[in-house]
Design an enzyme around this catalytic site. Structure first.
Site, PDB file in Angstrom:
ATOM      1  N   ILE A  25     -28.720  30.518  36.877  1.00  0.00           N
ATOM      2  CA  ILE A  25     -29.695  29.449  36.657  1.00  0.00           C
ATOM      3  C   ILE A  25     -29.336  28.254  37.535  1.00  0.00           C
ATOM      4  CG2 ILE A  25     -30.758  27.938  34.932  1.00  0.00           C
ATOM      5  CD1 ILE A  25     -31.203  30.938  34.371  1.00  0.00           C
ATOM      6  N   GLY A  26     -28.044  28.000  37.641  1.00  0.00           N
ATOM      7  CA  GLY A  26     -27.631  26.880  38.475  1.00  0.00           C
ATOM      8  C   GLY A  26     -27.812  25.543  37.798  1.00  0.00           C
ATOM      9  N   LEU A  27     -27.629  25.520  36.477  1.00  0.00           N
ATOM     10  CA  LEU A  27     -27.644  24.270  35.722  1.00  0.00           C
ATOM     11  C   LEU A  27     -28.942  23.470  35.856  1.00  0.00           C
ATOM     12  CD1 LEU A  27     -23.980  23.061  36.382  1.00  0.00           C
ATOM     13  CD2 LEU A  27     -24.855  24.383  34.457  1.00  0.00           C
ATOM     14  N   SER A  77     -24.813  27.029  24.947  1.00  0.00           N
ATOM     15  CA  SER A  77     -25.475  26.219  25.969  1.00  0.00           C
ATOM     16  C   SER A  77     -26.239  27.080  26.969  1.00  0.00           C
ATOM     17  CB  SER A  77     -24.420  25.403  26.708  1.00  0.00           C
ATOM     18  OG  SER A  77     -25.011  24.699  27.768  1.00  0.00           O
ATOM     19  N   CYS A  96     -18.832  26.713  34.790  1.00  0.00           N
ATOM     20  CA  CYS A  96     -20.033  27.401  35.244  1.00  0.00           C
ATOM     21  C   CYS A  96     -19.811  28.004  36.624  1.00  0.00           C
ATOM     22  CB  CYS A  96     -21.205  26.431  35.299  1.00  0.00           C
ATOM     23  SG  CYS A  96     -22.639  27.184  36.043  1.00  0.00           S
ATOM     24  N   ASN A 152     -18.548  21.260  30.253  1.00  0.00           N
ATOM     25  CA  ASN A 152     -18.647  22.537  30.937  1.00  0.00           C
ATOM     26  C   ASN A 152     -17.796  22.516  32.214  1.00  0.00           C
ATOM     27  OD1 ASN A 152     -19.390  24.842  32.263  1.00  0.00           O
ATOM     28  ND2 ASN A 152     -21.578  24.399  32.309  1.00  0.00           N
ATOM     29  N   GLY A 203     -25.361  33.157  22.337  1.00  0.00           N
ATOM     30  CA  GLY A 203     -26.035  32.909  23.607  1.00  0.00           C
ATOM     31  C   GLY A 203     -27.103  33.948  23.880  1.00  0.00           C
TER      32      GLY A 203
HETATM   33  C1  LIG Z   1     -29.180  31.965  30.913  1.00  0.00           C
HETATM   34  C2  LIG Z   1     -27.865  31.334  30.604  1.00  0.00           C
HETATM   35  C3  LIG Z   1     -27.647  29.978  30.898  1.00  0.00           C
HETATM   36  C4  LIG Z   1     -26.430  29.379  30.619  1.00  0.00           C
HETATM   37  N1  LIG Z   1     -26.260  28.044  30.866  1.00  0.00           N
HETATM   38  C5  LIG Z   1     -25.086  27.431  30.505  1.00  0.00           C
HETATM   39  C6  LIG Z   1     -24.912  26.033  30.657  1.00  0.00           C
HETATM   40  O1  LIG Z   1     -25.813  25.319  31.093  1.00  0.00           O
HETATM   41  N2  LIG Z   1     -23.716  25.476  30.304  1.00  0.00           N
HETATM   42  C7  LIG Z   1     -22.701  26.240  29.788  1.00  0.00           C
HETATM   43  O2  LIG Z   1     -21.637  25.702  29.463  1.00  0.00           O
HETATM   44  N3  LIG Z   1     -22.849  27.572  29.596  1.00  0.00           N
HETATM   45  C8  LIG Z   1     -24.013  28.186  29.956  1.00  0.00           C
HETATM   46  N4  LIG Z   1     -24.166  29.541  29.743  1.00  0.00           N
HETATM   47  C9  LIG Z   1     -23.060  30.306  29.136  1.00  0.00           C
HETATM   48  C10 LIG Z   1     -23.268  30.484  27.634  1.00  0.00           C
HETATM   49  O3  LIG Z   1     -23.297  29.236  26.979  1.00  0.00           O
HETATM   50  C11 LIG Z   1     -22.149  31.359  27.040  1.00  0.00           C
HETATM   51  O4  LIG Z   1     -20.901  30.740  27.313  1.00  0.00           O
HETATM   52  C12 LIG Z   1     -22.134  32.753  27.624  1.00  0.00           C
HETATM   53  O5  LIG Z   1     -23.437  33.192  27.879  1.00  0.00           O
HETATM   54  C13 LIG Z   1     -21.422  33.772  26.724  1.00  0.00           C
HETATM   55  O6  LIG Z   1     -22.062  33.917  25.501  1.00  0.00           O
HETATM   56  P1  LIG Z   1     -23.159  35.084  25.181  1.00  0.00           P
HETATM   57  O7  LIG Z   1     -22.539  36.378  25.611  1.00  0.00           O
HETATM   58  O8  LIG Z   1     -23.413  34.986  23.719  1.00  0.00           O
HETATM   59  O9  LIG Z   1     -24.364  34.773  26.009  1.00  0.00           O
HETATM   60  C14 LIG Z   1     -25.387  30.147  30.032  1.00  0.00           C
HETATM   61  C15 LIG Z   1     -25.606  31.495  29.740  1.00  0.00           C
HETATM   62  C16 LIG Z   1     -26.822  32.101  30.010  1.00  0.00           C
HETATM   63  C17 LIG Z   1     -27.013  33.551  29.678  1.00  0.00           C
END
Ligand SMILES: Cc1cc2nc3c(=O)[nH]c(=O)nc-3n(C[C@H](O)[C@H](O)[C@H](O)COP(=O)(O)O)c2cc1C
Ligand SMILES: Cc1cc2nc3c(=O)[nH]c(=O)nc-3n(C[C@H](O)[C@H](O)[C@H](O)COP(=O)(O)OP(=O)(O)OC[C@H]3O[C@@H](n4cnc5c(N)ncnc54)[C@H](O)[C@@H]3O)c2cc1C
Ligand SMILES: Cc1cc2nc3c(=O)[nH]c(=O)nc-3n(C[C@H](O)[C@H](O)[C@H](O)COP(=O)(O)OP(=O)(O)OC[C@H]3O[C@@H](n4cnc5c(N)ncnc54)[C@H](O)[C@@H]3O)c2cc1C
Ligand SMILES: Cc1cc2nc3c(=O)[nH]c(=O)nc-3n(C[C@H](O)[C@H](O)[C@H](O)COP(=O)(O)O)c2cc1C
Ligand code: FES
Ligand code: FES
Lengths: 253, 304, 304, 253
Positions: C72-74, C22, C130, C127, C265
């Protein structure tokens, strides 16, 4: 122990996936055969920690290593040019105990990345007037770095495509006079395990140079230990890398 | 410019904010010649326990992306051998000798501190945060009540600086820091390693015999800086920051975040003379930004 | 060899274990052409909230050692615009569309789930983790009681797969996972980002306007693998693993640790076609090790 | 959008700390002036994310960028040799809206790393038969990459050591006919802020190409946003990097 910014003087392949690198040393240090150094490339390699390598030769303010391409650091090193710089922490570890040899014949056994330190030991023993027997094992003929091997090396290949057909331990077994020899070896763990069984069988003194993942390379982190028969552990970077084979708890490594 | 590098912890002063993190610098002697005496303010020793400990079976170390996992398991010589064989060297150096203390029961912590309190060690760092041993340590360090009680117990035993080392593996590290403060700690240090694991997919085996290990190095720096920032706003006692410091800027980053002193751990492995570089860099930064003391760092911090 | 890549979550099957985490893949459309349809099993969407959210002021991203911090702040279009503008594209793809749901109150989560339950979305990822918004999310996700109650509330609302996404910023992630299971979750996914911070020492300013951000990328992989290993031994529902996956081996590592599916991600940013590579690598690994289904991975794991 | 494994064809310094790199492109893509690509070196650079760079020229299955040494990626790139490979994600972003020009004179203003995209725009407008005025600012004479500048460039130096003494905005102010011009600019934020004030003053259309830290470079992560006057944010990688200067909330960046 010093951390020296060394200049690469030469960096060339000597066999498939094997390179030889020569680099500058401070004149004040005179590493012994079996000692090693710990490298950090000045340019990014994709890895964090230093990597330990044994000296394969030392002289005239320069030193040499023979290294095998294994992962990111070694692949990066292979791309470096003369003039590039690496940081070397040295001298590390204890070195081979050549004083114990007396008038026995030193038998030197090398496998894989163990070739470097064994070559250095060979050169040093020759210089002392000793008559070392050098046995070096390779998987197949195509992998033999002929340019760095002394002419009198007993070369073994696992597939029999060159020299003695079979591994170094079998080759050793076929040598006549075991009694009057001392073994020094460096190579893959299975090879060194087999060698120490062999040494026990014939009650030979046997010294092995071991590998371990290293953190500090200088005895501070307790990261690089091997289990010993007397209980507990010894640091490969400090009490080693060369150990009396009889000390090691081979069943646990 | 007049620069004062001293840092007050309890009733004593560290000569400067640069220290070496426990477990990465042994008992100091191995690094001899690799740093300039006087530039290193404090050696935080490898953990010392009541009895000698062999530690965990190898492999104990594995490299990860910009980090390492370690499962040393508090291998150390024990308090008596430490005093007999290691302490003299440390005391002969112009550094503060802070002994990192580990135990598997409050009683054990108490006995190590009591024994060392008779010696000339500068102070104590109580390790409530090692993820690599089954008993004690981390178990204590995650519950504010335990932390407060244990701190009070040790406070009762010594007038030397008492630093409680905190784990980042908690929901609210600020609450643990507050508990240490309430228990009478002179400072808190953080972060210890993050719980981690690595598996070799070729062999389908754990890379560490201990299965889990503690993550340190540049990878964890953002976690350490956030923790120091948060904790330094929750307690009045000084915060000693660490986690991934690998150059002078990293150390300055921790000081800006609110740390009064810093420790270098994994960075020593990569750059054995790092404490010199960090010392020089801190001084240069203070000159450039016209900072007179370590306390001035925190007021420099601005919003993005 | 006969290989079954399907993964059962609740009453449905993911076509294969590869998903996009996500917030890193938007609503799928931006990555069109960069992956092979069919190799991507699930798109976990950017968080969807009841109302549109602008998100935090920039800078929102900063690179750290082998990782990134994001705040990002959702930022998202809100549930109605999502349904109107984004859903059709996703539903036209041969993937499971899992909507990541964020809210600042149980009521808000409930209303988003209720609204989307009428559509053809495959399932929900809630989620609770966050770190980048003031209210909700993380606050819910650190208390087992809240997690259980909120899960039960949403369970009551939908028969579609309900996945609870967990934060690693807790003392005992296993306890949170158990609470989700008790509340009726069909799976848990982990890890969300670690709380982190970065300061620019030249300017003495926070690098993120939000001050803190969430750490992701290769730096956190050891933390993610340890969390998945621990949680998968505490709950019977499937665990979906993520954190730092940047190649096929990393994905296999998570499956060996106990995950039944994985998410990519930050890795998408470096290698936009990573899900193809990971899919192919998982299949190749299964062939080499003679694994017939995803369930076979866990039994392959051996001690060091 | 494609991720292409490109070969470096040329990589040479054009001014202190400025390099020009030419590399292969797939024939199927034809990036526009103002569009950019996102690079990942095949060899380790010490950084994790891709880095965005604008095209400075495109043609014959090749493209060029002009880049400044700033941090680890750019320093690593500068060490690469022809034949080395980089992964390029492209084409990214929107490009300059040249259709709006009509019969007005396009005035192109470049500062620092903004030179590349402005040069590409210059070339494209010339090819269309337009008569762009190119103004490029540098700190001092020694930093001017003469080899890549068209002969008719109005060169400004902050210290007055070459060409127009002063910054690009002052130079622009001294040009006679403001009414019939459209501004296109790329450079440091302060320069673009000043330019948009200038454009407002004279009610000129002004288009700016902005920089931002990027995660995905393709619109998915919401990481690269800039605040806009109408409220909320726009993505530099998707709605940008080129924006109508009037859209941007300059007070917040
Ligand atoms: C830019 C960015 C935005 C994210 N936005 C969300 C989000 O909206 N909701 C959520 O549950 N996780 C969000 N995450 C967390 C990722 O889904 C994931 O849990 C986390 O980045 C770890 O995985 P990775 O190391 O492969 O990035 C975000 C991560 C990144 C880097
Ligand atoms: C005292 C000592 C002397 C050495 N001398 C030499 C030498 O002269 N020539 C030479 O080629 N190599 C030597 N090595 C091994 C050398 O350190 C590794 O090959 C090197 O660290 C690989 O780094 P890399 O980044 O290329 O590969 P990595 O990606 O780090 O590793 C690739 C593979 O090699 C294994 N490996 C890496 N480092 C070690 C290690 N220290 N011990 C055991 N396995 C490891 C890893 O588990 C992995 O499977 C020596 C090691 C020690 C401890
Ligand atoms: C659309 C776009 C087009 C660009 N075109 C060019 C170009 O044609 N030529 C060129 O030389 N550069 C260009 N840049 C800037 C280029 O992306 C950065 O110089 C590069 O990322 C630096 O990488 P590094 O690893 O060398 O330095 P880093 O270590 O990443 O950064 C060094 C310094 O530069 C700053 N910085 C890095 N990236 C950015 C960024 N994206 N925005 C703002 N500040 C940043 C950092 O904060 C730091 O202070 C462009 C940027 C964008 C967004
Ligand atoms: C090999 C190793 C051994 C460690 N041993 C201890 C220890 O005995 N006691 C302790 O409190 N912390 C110990 N730590 C944690 C460090 O002191 C420090 O908190 C952590 O590594 C983070 O700092 P760094 O990223 O600079 O390494 C150890 C860390 C490493 C890498
Ligand atoms: S590598 Fe640190 S003690 Fe040997
Ligand atoms: S960089 Fe991801 S949306 Fe622009």
């Amino acid at each position: 122990m010093i951390d020296f910014l060394s200049e690469i003087l030469l960096n060339e392949p000597v066999a498939p996936d094997f390179y030889r690198m020569r680099f500058t040393l401070p004149e004040t240090v005179a590493p012994l055969p079996g000692q090693f150094f710990s490298v950090k490339d000045e340019q990014p390699t994709g890895t964090l920690l230093r990597r330990p390598f044994a000296f394969s030769d030392v002289g005239d303010g320069t030193a040499e290593m023979i290294y095998q391409l294994r992962g990111e650091t070694t692949r990066s090193l292979a791309r470096r040019q003369p003039g590039d710089r690496i940081s070397v922490l040295l001298p590390c570890g204890n070195g081979f105990p050549t004083a114990v040899i007396g008038d026995r014949t030193p038998v030197l056994v090398a496998g894989g990345v163990g070739l470097g330190p064994i070559l250095f030991l060979y050169t040093a023993l020759k210089a002392e007037g000793k008559k070392p027997l050098l046995i070096a094992g390779f998987r197949t003929a195509g992998l033999i770095p002929h340019s760095v091997l002394p002419a009198d090396t007993v070369v073994c290949t696992d597939d029999g495509s060159f020299g003695f057909p079979g591994n170094t331990v079998t080759a050793l077994r076929q040598q006549a006079a075991h009694r009057g020899t001392v073994l020094f070896s460096c190579g893959p763990t299975p090879m060194m395990k087999a060698l120490s069984l062999f040494a026990e069988e014939f009650s030979l003194d046997s010294y092995v140079s071991l590998e371990a993942m290293m953190g500090c390379s200088l005895g501070a982190c307790m990261g690089c230990v091997v289990p010993v028969r007397s209980g507990g552990y010894r640091r490969v970077c400090k009490e080693g890398p060369v150990f009396d084979a009889g000390e090691i708890l081979w069943t646990s490594i | 410019m007049d620069i004062d590098l001293k840092v007050k912890i309890g009733n004593r002063y560290l000569p400067n904010p640069v220290g070496t993190a426990s477990g990465t610098f042994g008992y100091g002697d191995e690094y001899e010649g690799l740093y300039t005496p006087g530039k290193l303010g404090a050696v935080y020793t490898k953990a010392v326990s009541l009895l000698p400990r062999d530690g965990n079976p190898p492999p104990r170390l594995v490299e990860t992306a910009s980090g390492i996992l370690n499962a040393i398991g508090l291998a150390n010589v024990g308090v008596e051998a430490f005093i007999e064989k290691k302490l003299d060297y440390l005391l002969s150096q112009p550094v503060a000798t802070v002994v990192n203390v580990a135990g598997s029961s409050p009683e054990e912590y108490l006995r190590v501190v009591r024994r060392l309190n008779e010696t000339a060690v500068w102070g104590f760092e109580i390790n409530l945060s090692c993820p690599n041993v089954k008993q004690g340590c981390l178990a204590f360090g995650t519950d504010p009540r335990n932390v407060k009680e244990l701190t009070a117990l040790l406070r009762n035993e010594t007038d030397k600086p008492l630093i409680i080392k905190l784990t980042p593996n908690v929901t609210d590290i600020g609450a643990i820091a507050e508990a240490a403060e309430e228990g009478g700690a002179d400072a808190v240090s953080l972060i210890n390693t993050l719980l981690g694991m690595a598996i070799d997919v070729k062999t389908a085996r754990f890379k560490l015999t201990n299965r889990t290990g503690g993550l340190s190095g540049p990878a964890v720096k953002p976690v350490g800086v956030a923790a120091v920032y948060n904790v330094s706003r929750r307690v009045r006692i000084p915060v000693i920051g660490m986690g991934g410091i690998s150059n002078a800027d990293d150390a300055v980053e921790y000081l800006l975040a609110g740390a009064k002193a810093i420790q270098i751990g994994t960075g020593n492995f990569v750059t054995p003379g790092l404490c010199d570089i960090v010392y020089d860099g801190i001084v240069a930064y203070m000159e450039e930004k016209q900072l007179h003391s370590i306390d001035d760092f925190a007021s420099l911090l601005r919003d993005a």
